[in-house]
Design an enzyme around this catalytic site. Structure first.
Site, PDB file in Angstrom:
ATOM      1  N   CYS A 115      -1.223   1.334   8.957  1.00 19.69           N
ATOM      2  CA  CYS A 115      -0.086   0.260   8.304  1.00 19.69           C
ATOM      3  C   CYS A 115      -0.866  -0.651   7.814  1.00 19.69           C
ATOM      4  O   CYS A 115      -0.961  -1.467   8.896  1.00 19.69           O
ATOM      5  CB  CYS A 115       1.049   0.457   9.253  1.00 19.69           C
ATOM      6  SG  CYS A 115       2.205  -0.661   9.088  1.00 19.69           S
ATOM      7  N   CYS A 156       3.127   8.276   1.925  1.00 20.81           N
ATOM      8  CA  CYS A 156       3.761   7.121   2.766  1.00 20.81           C
ATOM      9  C   CYS A 156       3.833   5.924   2.030  1.00 20.81           C
ATOM     10  O   CYS A 156       2.809   5.418   1.425  1.00 20.81           O
ATOM     11  CB  CYS A 156       2.543   6.962   3.896  1.00 20.81           C
ATOM     12  SG  CYS A 156       2.860   5.663   4.842  1.00 20.81           S
ATOM     13  N   CYS A 205       5.926  -7.945   6.879  1.00 19.51           N
ATOM     14  CA  CYS A 205       6.862  -7.472   7.524  1.00 19.51           C
ATOM     15  C   CYS A 205       7.376  -8.462   8.564  1.00 19.51           C
ATOM     16  O   CYS A 205       6.329  -9.308   9.014  1.00 19.51           O
ATOM     17  CB  CYS A 205       6.653  -6.275   8.553  1.00 19.51           C
ATOM     18  SG  CYS A 205       7.803  -5.298   9.285  1.00 19.51           S
ATOM     19  N   GLU A 251       0.893  -1.247  -0.108  1.00 18.79           N
ATOM     20  CA  GLU A 251       0.021  -0.017   0.039  1.00 18.79           C
ATOM     21  C   GLU A 251       0.722   1.219   0.020  1.00 18.79           C
ATOM     22  O   GLU A 251       1.896   1.225   0.507  1.00 18.79           O
ATOM     23  CB  GLU A 251      -0.860  -0.070   1.603  1.00 18.79           C
ATOM     24  CG  GLU A 251      -1.373  -1.162   1.826  1.00 18.79           C
ATOM     25  CD  GLU A 251      -1.863  -1.076   2.936  1.00 18.79           C
ATOM     26  OE1 GLU A 251      -2.472  -2.309   3.419  1.00 18.79           O
ATOM     27  OE2 GLU A 251      -1.943  -0.237   3.856  1.00 18.79           O
ATOM     28  N   CYS A 300       0.188  -4.035  14.810  1.00 18.74           N
ATOM     29  CA  CYS A 300       0.405  -3.485  13.679  1.00 18.74           C
ATOM     30  C   CYS A 300      -0.264  -4.590  12.452  1.00 18.74           C
ATOM     31  O   CYS A 300      -0.134  -5.879  12.749  1.00 18.74           O
ATOM     32  CB  CYS A 300       1.765  -3.320  13.208  1.00 18.74           C
ATOM     33  SG  CYS A 300       2.044  -2.735  11.503  1.00 18.74           S
ATOM     34  N   CYS A 320       5.086  -6.624  15.230  1.00 24.62           N
ATOM     35  CA  CYS A 320       4.584  -6.051  16.175  1.00 24.62           C
ATOM     36  C   CYS A 320       3.067  -6.329  16.368  1.00 24.62           C
ATOM     37  O   CYS A 320       2.428  -6.497  15.267  1.00 24.62           O
ATOM     38  CB  CYS A 320       4.649  -4.641  15.877  1.00 24.62           C
ATOM     39  SG  CYS A 320       6.598  -4.164  15.915  1.00 24.62           S
TER      40      CYS A 320
END
Ligand code: SAH
Length: 391
Positions: free
Chosen positions: A379, A138, A145, A125, A152, A149
């Site tokens: 995110c 952004c 990822c 994105e 997220c 975390c």
């Protein structure tokens, strides 16, 4: 850096009836790499690549001018190139890397969120945000990822693959073209800021990210000509990467996603904290300021009843102040709730109280706005949603 395109990632199909060797699952699932693109290379490498394939080397500069200054990959618009072979030249050196999967608007048309599909199908994105005084994009540097975390959305996907430099730069080109053609409310505007706060951990894809940063900042036709001072690299606190960035001689802004001042809680919220604890991360952030003169942004996503206590604001202030106050700026932001997670944002009063306590302790503090919350602006939320729907 290779100067020849990589071999095709799909093996040729064997004739029907050929016995198939057993392919280990891991290698079958390895995600496809993108083809090499002019934007993966620096200016010398670009000219050499064209020359190696039998083209006049100055064509590299012409193609780069169309790409970085005119923001186009349309052969029809490249009238300075000979018509014969023009489309082939573009297909070879500026291959299509991103396919639009969806586009959503929010905030009355001043925010546009793009979901792109990469070569091989992985989703990423980018979010374009128009403000009265600037236009910020952004961008993502990885599909998924690996940092895990738990608050997220991208963290829930795991790492799919790293983006190439050109895949990073394509996000910039397409958004800059959209802003220039007036797709944001307020009319045509110049993309002025780029933040690596989309999907992925920049320090875990360092080479592609730094190649991207250099090309975003370089003047056309080498790059897009967006000042390095207006580029932000955001990290969850990978100390060697922070030190490496400090020594690149680039005045980029560094943001550090802290989210807790104490190791007990940060171990849970940002698992890489077990390797690089709070003290080590803040020391590296302080060194970044010494090396670059750029104030470091500390990101703090406030999560109701998890990290939003006033005593934690005081503890954070003490940790930062131990290293001085001129080097840092804190950006508290209310958590953008992720579906299927029990966590939510504190009420606005709690956010204000947290920020006021930091300010009272002498820490420069600005509450960050949450753009695009109504389009899953946090995110990785769009891509996570897509992978839930199709995965
Ligand atoms: N991996 C990098 C950059 C990507 S995330 C990093 O960790 O900094 C960009 C920022 O958004 C980080 O500060 C991240 O912690 C934060 N973030 C992630 N999910 C969020 C959510 N649901 N609500 C608010 N902020 C979030």
């Amino acid at each position: 850096m290779p100067t020849m395109p990589p071999p095709p990632s799909e093996p040729a199909t064997p004739p029907a009836g050929t016995p198939q060797p057993a392919v280990p699952l891991a290698s079958r699932q390895r995600p496809a790499r993108p083809p090499q693109h002019l934007a993966d290379l620096d200016e010398l490498e670009r000219a050499k690549w064209l020359a190696d394939l039998g083209h006049r080397p100055f064509r590299a500069k012409q193609l780069a001018h169309h790409y970085f200054a005119n923001l186009t990959t349309e052969p029809d618009q490249m009238t300075d190139l000979p018509q014969t072979g023009r489309a082939d030249l573009v297909e070879q050196f500026l291959p299509k890397l991103l396919t639009l999967a969806s586009q959503r608007q929010a905030d009355g048309g001043s925010t546009i969120k793009y979901l792109w599909h990469l070569t091989g199908g992985a989703a990423i994105e980018s979010v374009l945000m128009g403000y009265p005084d600037r236009v910020t994009l952004c961008i993502s540097c990885q599909a998924g990822c690996g940092m895990a975390c738990p608050f997220c959305a991208t963290g829930t996907l795991g790492l799919v693959r790293n983006l190439s430099t050109a895949e990073i730069l394509e996000q910039v080109r397409l958004a800059a073209a959209a802003a220039r053609s007036g797709q944001l409310t307020g009319g045509p505007a110049r993309l002025s800021n780029v933040v690596f706060m989309g999907m992925g951990e920049p320090m875990a894809n360092y080479r592609a990210v730094i190649g991207g940063v250099r090309a975003i900042a370089a003047q056309p036709p080498a790059g897009f000509g967006i000042s390095a001072r207006n580029i932000t690299v955001s990290t969850c606190g990978i100390v060697p990467g922070m030190d490496r960035l400090a020594n690149e001689g680039l005045p980029v802004r560094l943001a550090v996603s802290l989210h807790a001042p104490d190791d007990d809680l940060r171990d849970e919220l940002v698992p890489i904290n077990r390797r690089y604890p709070v003290g080590a991360v803040l020391d590296a952030a302080r060194r970044y300021y010494s090396a670059t003169g750029r104030r470091v942004s500390v990101e703090y996503a406030l999560i109701r009843d998890v990290n939003d206590q006033e005593w934690r604001a005081a503890a954070l202030a003490a940790e930062l102040r131990r290293r001085g106050t001129a080097w840092v700026h804190v950006n508290p932001i209310g958590l953008n709730p992720v579906p299927q997670s029990p966590w939510t944002a504190p009420n606005p009063k709690t956010v204000d109280r947290f920020a006021a306590r930091l300010a009272a302790e002498g820490i420069p503090t600005t509450i960050r706005d949450t753009r695009g919350a109504d389009i899953d602006g946090a995110c990785g939320q769009l891509a996570a949603e897509e992978s839930r729907d199709h995965g």
